[in-house]
Design a protein around this motif. Structure first.
Motif, PDB file in Angstrom:
ATOM      1  N   UNK A  92       0.234   4.301   0.619  1.00 53.37           N
ATOM      2  CA  UNK A  92       0.003   5.264   1.678  1.00 53.37           C
ATOM      3  C   UNK A  92       0.866   4.973   2.916  1.00 53.37           C
ATOM      4  N   UNK A 135      -6.239   4.046  -7.070  1.00 51.50           N
ATOM      5  CA  UNK A 135      -6.029   2.733  -6.458  1.00 51.50           C
ATOM      6  C   UNK A 135      -5.455   2.859  -5.054  1.00 51.50           C
ATOM      7  N   UNK A 136      -4.668   3.919  -4.820  1.00 53.64           N
ATOM      8  CA  UNK A 136      -3.884   3.990  -3.586  1.00 53.64           C
ATOM      9  C   UNK A 136      -4.492   4.859  -2.484  1.00 53.64           C
ATOM     10  N   UNK A 188      -6.340   5.929   0.696  1.00 56.14           N
ATOM     11  CA  UNK A 188      -6.685   5.054   1.815  1.00 56.14           C
ATOM     12  C   UNK A 188      -8.188   5.080   2.074  1.00 56.14           C
ATOM     13  N   UNK A 200      -2.982   7.147 -16.850  1.00 51.30           N
ATOM     14  CA  UNK A 200      -2.135   6.167 -16.154  1.00 51.30           C
ATOM     15  C   UNK A 200      -1.877   6.623 -14.718  1.00 51.30           C
ATOM     16  N   UNK A 201      -1.520   7.891 -14.561  1.00 48.23           N
ATOM     17  CA  UNK A 201      -1.225   8.409 -13.220  1.00 48.23           C
ATOM     18  C   UNK A 201      -2.486   8.365 -12.348  1.00 48.23           C
ATOM     19  N   UNK A 234      -4.966   6.384 -12.508  1.00 46.32           N
ATOM     20  CA  UNK A 234      -5.273   5.006 -12.108  1.00 46.32           C
ATOM     21  C   UNK A 234      -4.470   4.645 -10.869  1.00 46.32           C
ATOM     22  N   UNK A 235      -3.220   5.112 -10.828  1.00 51.31           N
ATOM     23  CA  UNK A 235      -2.387   4.849  -9.650  1.00 51.31           C
ATOM     24  C   UNK A 235      -3.003   5.471  -8.402  1.00 51.31           C
ATOM     25  N   UNK A 257       0.839  -1.196   0.000  1.00 47.46           N
ATOM     26  CA  UNK A 257       0.000   0.000   0.000  1.00 47.46           C
ATOM     27  C   UNK A 257       0.878   1.253   0.000  1.00 47.46           C
TER      28      UNK A 257
END
Ligand SMILES: Cc1cc2nc3c(=O)[nH]c(=O)nc-3n(C[C@H](O)[C@H](O)[C@H](O)COP(=O)(O)O)c2cc1C
Ligand code: SF4
Ligand code: FES
Lengths: 452, 162
Positions: free
Chosen positions: A174, A364-365, A367, A357-358, A360-361, A172
């Motif tokens: 975070x 996803x991350x 918290x 692309x960025x 999506x990152x 993760x």
């Protein structure tokens, strides 16, 4: 003007033929001499050296290390903890990996010196879950150091004891944020804590005073305790002392890591002279200077203003290639030095796709604790991926930006800023690509690099 | 819990690293996943008892961290980096090559049970993009050609086992 020479302090032995990560090799190269010297001094003196050095943290925010150490609550009667932030998860950053894999004892020596300076008896190295090999190497190195009495009880007969343990994360991003990291180390979800009151220096791990420092920062501390704070402050430029490691990736001839005195090299020198310039037949289009959350810079744009040089204020008028690679200069032109991850994009890249692309990152991350971050990052991802999947509308660029604008300053941690800066900067600087994407998409070459 | 004796030993040792037992949650999950392949309901209650927690405290951790899985995967785990620097260098083609070679889709176990191919976020080796983590080994500059070679190697190792 060609690039200045590299000055490898932290990366001195990285990739050196015959240099291994075992303790014998480290000792042959003068290893643990600084520790021996340091434990003979007063802890306050060491903290003073770090203050004098002007060292700024290498984990992303660039906060002065000596000041951070100065904030630690030393009167609480509770134990003080030190955590090595080895989470290295900001896209574009990959320097800490090489230190841990190839020169782990440098990190351990820096950590023990820092623990001694701050009266820390227990330290944890929080390493990314995706680095199982790195974790094994560190564990072996700590065992070797313990066998030689550099770690553990009664270090070198001084009466000072300190343990270091390796703690693995589990994928993760975070966990790189210092209070998220502390929650994670306590065995919980890595939900960042609200500051105030949870400043680690006062209420950190187990509600005890805690120092969180990046891997590279602690290696710099070891060097500072060797040469002295004043000598260190002479490297680099005032306010940006010491060396900086740049991790260059993406569309250049020679991606990799390079270490220079801070502020002595410009973006143009780094990308052209050091990294060999663009790929054959290509031109640079954009660069993200400090990890993927830093605001993007567009080749061709100009930055103007006034800056302090010595005692004087002087005008500057820079293109991307003229910008000195230091915290302050990059902040002046509206981006940041961050963790030193330089991501380069050439003219083959479509900026809508790169942003998708960025996004999506970051979606996803997140918290998920704060609504603006959780919903906003996902919304930005949905818009940008819908665009690249063929449903772009002319107003999408503006919509993306308005979502991004609602996030910063309204969240518990700086992830809110991190996830909105790419969208804010991409949609402003490449506005025409976003506005016309529905048309642009029809003419994009079918064989272009897929980014989403 | 059915675990190797050395796993139990390492579990007991790792708990001593922390003044508060709950801190050992992630290490215990890693150790059990390495031994058993995934995290079962039984493992969750077992860890909770061991660390004097409620099962929900462990379950919420399992669901938060992407590396912990509730179900088995293929014998080999192929993690392809999806993030920008790798994508700029052709990471998507790399991933497709693995999928094609093993007739599988991202996130699924290949029909022969040999691999699970997955996209993951930045593996902190962006300068050698595209990168792939196979089990615990990092492979750098994995273009489509190298992905094919790695696939052949995995297939050969599978054949040798039979
Ligand atoms: C979302 C987010 C992710 C971060 N990731 C990392 C990381 O991977 N590694 C790191 O050292 N610092 C990371 N940081 C910065 C840490 O919170 C902290 O400032 C840093 O570890 C302090 O160390 P330093 O003073 O030595 O730089 C991150 C911060 C944020 C907001
Ligand atoms: S800003 Fe995002 S990552 Fe940070 S605490 Fe809020 S939801 Fe979590
Ligand atoms: S982007 Fe793939 S390793 Fe960083």
């Amino acid at each position: 003007m060609s690039a200045p020479a590299q000055q490898r302090i932290i990366f001195q032995h990285i990739d050196e033929p015959g240099y291994t990560n075992d303790i014998e090799c480290y000792l042959r190269n003068g290893g643990y001499e600084v520790l021996k010297k340091s434990v003979g001094r007063k802890p306050e003196e060491l903290i003073d050296e770090v203050k004098k050095s002007g060292l700024r943290g290498r984990g992303g925010a660039g906060f002065p290390c000596g000041v951070k150490w100065g904030l630690v609550d030393r009167k609480s009667g509770k134990p003080i903890y030190l955590i090595v932030n080895a989470d290295e998860s900001e896209p574009g950053t990959f320097k800490d990996r090489y230190i841990m894999h190839q020169d782990p004892h440098q990190l351990i020596e820096g950590t023990i010196i820092s623990c001694f300076a701050n009266n820390v008896k227990q330290a944890y190295i929080y390493i990314r879950g995706e680095m199982p090999e790195g974790a094994r190497i560190l564990e072996k190195a700590i065992a070797e150091a313990r066998a030689k009495n550099f770690v553990g009880p009664n270090i070198l007969g001084t009466g000072y004891s300190c343990e270091i343990y390796v703690h693995r994360g589990a994928g993760a991003y975070i966990c790189g944020e210092e209070t998220g990291l502390i929650e994670s180390l306590e065995g919980k979800r890595a939900n960042p804590r609200i500051k105030p009151p949870y400043f680690p220096a006062v209420l950190g791990l187990y509600q005890c005073p805690t120092i969180v420092n990046n891997v590279e920062t602690l290696c710099q501390v070891k060097y500072i305790c060797d040469v002295g704070g004043e000598a260190y402050a002479k490297i680099g430029t005032p306010g940006n002392t010491g060396t900086r490691i740049f991790c260059v990736s993406g569309h250049v001839q020679r991606p990799g890591y390079y270490e220079f005195p801070a502020g002595t090299i410009t973006m143009g020198q780094l990308l052209n002279d050091v990294c060999g310039g663009p790929l054959p037949g290509r031109t640079f289009k954009a660069v993200i200077p400090g990890g993927s959350s830093a605001k993007v810079l567009k080749f061709g744009e100009r930055y103007k203003g006034k800056r302090k040089v010595g005692a004087d204020m002087v005008d500057y008028d820079w293109g991307v290639e003229d910008v000195p690679m230091d915290f302050d200069s990059l902040a002046m032109i509206g981006s940041m030095g961050g963790s030193g991850g330089v991501i380069v994009m050439d003219d083959t890249v479509n900026m809508v796709e790169a942003l998708a692309n960025i996004n999506a990152f970051y979606s996803h991350e997140s918290c998920g604790q704060c609504t603006p971050c959780r919903e906003g990052s996902l919304w930005m991802k949905k818009i940008s991926s819908r665009m690249v999947n063929g449903d772009a509308r002319p107003q999408d660029g503006a919509l993306l930006k308005s979502v991004a604008d609602q996030i910063p300053g309204r969240t518990i941690c700086a992830f809110g800023e991190a996830c909105s800066w790419p969208t804010q900067s991409f949609t402003i600087k490449f506005k025409d690509e976003f506005d016309a994407y529905s048309e642009v998409k029809k003419t994009l070459p079918a064989d272009r690099t897929v980014l989403v | 819990m059915n675990l190797k004796p050395e796993t139990f030993q390492r579990i007991d040792e790792v708990i001593t690293h922390y003044p508060v037992k709950r801190s050992a949650t992630l290490p215990l999950l890693h150790l059990i996943q390495e031994d058993a392949g995934h995290i079962s309901d039984e493992a969750i209650t077992w860890i909770a008892t061991k660390l004097e927690l409620q099962p929900i405290n462990v379950l919420e951790v399992v669901t938060f961290y992407p590396m912990f899985r509730r179900a088995p995967i293929g014998r080999r785990h192929i993690k392809v980096c999806r993030t920008l620097s790798c994508a700029l260098s052709g990471g998507f083609k790399t991933c497709e090559t693995f999928e094609k070679e093993f007739s599988t889709h991202r996130g699924e176990i290949s029909p022969d049970g040999e691999v699970t191919v997955e996209f993951v976020e930045c593996l902190a080796s962006c300068g050698t993009a595209p990168v792939v983590l196979i089990d615990e080994t990092l492979h750098t500059k994995v273009d489509a050609t190298k992905a094919k070679q790695l696939s052949d190697q995995i297939k050969a190792e599978a054949a040798a086992r039979k």
